[in-house]
Design a protein around this motif. Structure first.
Motif, PDB file in Angstrom:
ATOM      1  N   LEU A   1       0.663  -0.824  -0.264  1.00 29.98           N
ATOM      2  CA  LEU A   1      -0.026   0.125   0.109  1.00 29.98           C
ATOM      3  C   LEU A   1       0.778   1.204   0.119  1.00 29.98           C
ATOM      4  O   LEU A   1       1.747   1.328   0.366  1.00 29.98           O
TER       5      LEU A   1
ATOM      6  N   ALA B   1      -3.131   0.121  -4.433  1.00 32.75           N
ATOM      7  CA  ALA B   1      -2.350  -0.813  -3.831  1.00 32.75           C
ATOM      8  C   ALA B   1      -2.404  -2.633  -4.775  1.00 32.75           C
ATOM      9  O   ALA B   1      -2.219  -2.194  -5.900  1.00 32.75           O
TER      10      ALA B   1
ATOM     11  N   PHE C   1      -7.100  -7.007  -5.050  1.00 31.36           N
ATOM     12  CA  PHE C   1      -7.161  -6.025  -4.142  1.00 31.36           C
ATOM     13  C   PHE C   1      -9.131  -6.160  -3.322  1.00 31.36           C
ATOM     14  O   PHE C   1      -8.777  -5.428  -2.234  1.00 31.36           O
TER      15      PHE C   1
ATOM     16  N   SER D   1     -10.586  -7.879   0.033  1.00 30.36           N
ATOM     17  CA  SER D   1     -10.887  -6.977   1.580  1.00 30.36           C
ATOM     18  C   SER D   1     -11.273  -5.676   1.958  1.00 30.36           C
ATOM     19  O   SER D   1     -12.577  -5.129   0.530  1.00 30.36           O
TER      20      SER D   1
ATOM     21  N   MET E   1     -10.762  -2.083   3.272  1.00 31.69           N
ATOM     22  CA  MET E   1      -9.986  -1.094   3.173  1.00 31.69           C
ATOM     23  C   MET E   1     -10.338   0.109   4.674  1.00 31.69           C
ATOM     24  O   MET E   1     -11.272   0.663   4.645  1.00 31.69           O
TER      25      MET E   1
ATOM     26  N   TRP F   1     -15.918  -3.621  -0.114  1.00 37.04           N
ATOM     27  CA  TRP F   1     -15.118  -3.725  -1.394  1.00 37.04           C
ATOM     28  C   TRP F   1     -15.877  -3.272  -2.553  1.00 37.04           C
ATOM     29  O   TRP F   1     -15.677  -3.196  -4.014  1.00 37.04           O
TER      30      TRP F   1
ATOM     31  N   ARG G   1     -13.400   3.906  -3.210  1.00 33.03           N
ATOM     32  CA  ARG G   1     -12.178   3.079  -3.792  1.00 33.03           C
ATOM     33  C   ARG G   1     -12.887   2.686  -5.849  1.00 33.03           C
ATOM     34  O   ARG G   1     -14.235   2.497  -5.424  1.00 33.03           O
TER      35      ARG G   1
ATOM     36  N   ALA H   1      -5.012  -2.628   5.008  1.00 31.19           N
ATOM     37  CA  ALA H   1      -5.841  -3.603   4.622  1.00 31.19           C
ATOM     38  C   ALA H   1      -6.405  -4.549   5.254  1.00 31.19           C
ATOM     39  O   ALA H   1      -5.592  -5.159   5.711  1.00 31.19           O
TER      40      ALA H   1
ATOM     41  N   TYR I   1      -6.175  -5.242  10.596  1.00 28.27           N
ATOM     42  CA  TYR I   1      -5.537  -5.039  10.093  1.00 28.27           C
ATOM     43  C   TYR I   1      -3.921  -5.351   9.170  1.00 28.27           C
ATOM     44  O   TYR I   1      -3.794  -5.481  10.097  1.00 28.27           O
TER      45      TYR I   1
END
Length: 127
Positions: free
Chosen positions: A4, A24, A29, A32, A34, A53, A72, A98, A114
């Motif tokens: 990251l 990332a 990706f 996950s 975040m 996600w 995101r 993440a 995390y």
């Protein structure tokens, strides 16, 4: 492993805005959750915001709710933190994090849950 990298920090006057990015790479990706945390000088890490996600579910600390927006873009493997109406008390190093699994309940607010962390980006808000 997930790497990251945060960017977008800087110095801004109170009332101003900044947008932080977290790029990332490595593992998939999209599976996950975040999160963004921050650490002010002499203080513990503080949860700021998190996003699942799907991008549908977002979570904020009371101190930033209504001023910050987390989002995101899974296609770009990037998470964002739009920070508006910044206050001097928002001054801190901001970290992207993440988790390799979905975090339910209060676990999403805990730094220890995390798995991967960025190096941090400094945000300074002058009065």
């Amino acid at each position: 492993q997930v790497q990251l990298v945060e960017s977008g920090g800087g110095v801004v006057q109170a009332g101003g805005s900044l947008r932080l990015s977290c790029a990332a790479s490595g593992r998939t990706f999209s599976s996950s959750i975040m999160g963004w945390f921050r650490q002010a000088p002499g203080k513990e890490h503080e949860f700021v915001a998190a996003i699942r996600w799907s991008g549908v579910s977002t979570f904020y600390s009371d101190s930033v709710k209504g001023r910050f927006t987390i989002s995101r873009d899974n296609a770009k493997n990037t998470a964002y933190l739009q920070m508006n109406s910044l206050k001097p008390e928002d001054t801190a190093v901001y970290y992207c994090a993440a988790a390799s699994r979905g975090l339910n309940g209060s676990s999403k607010y805990r730094r220890s849950e995390y798995d991967f962390w960025g190096q941090g980006t400094q945000v300074a808000v002058s009065s």
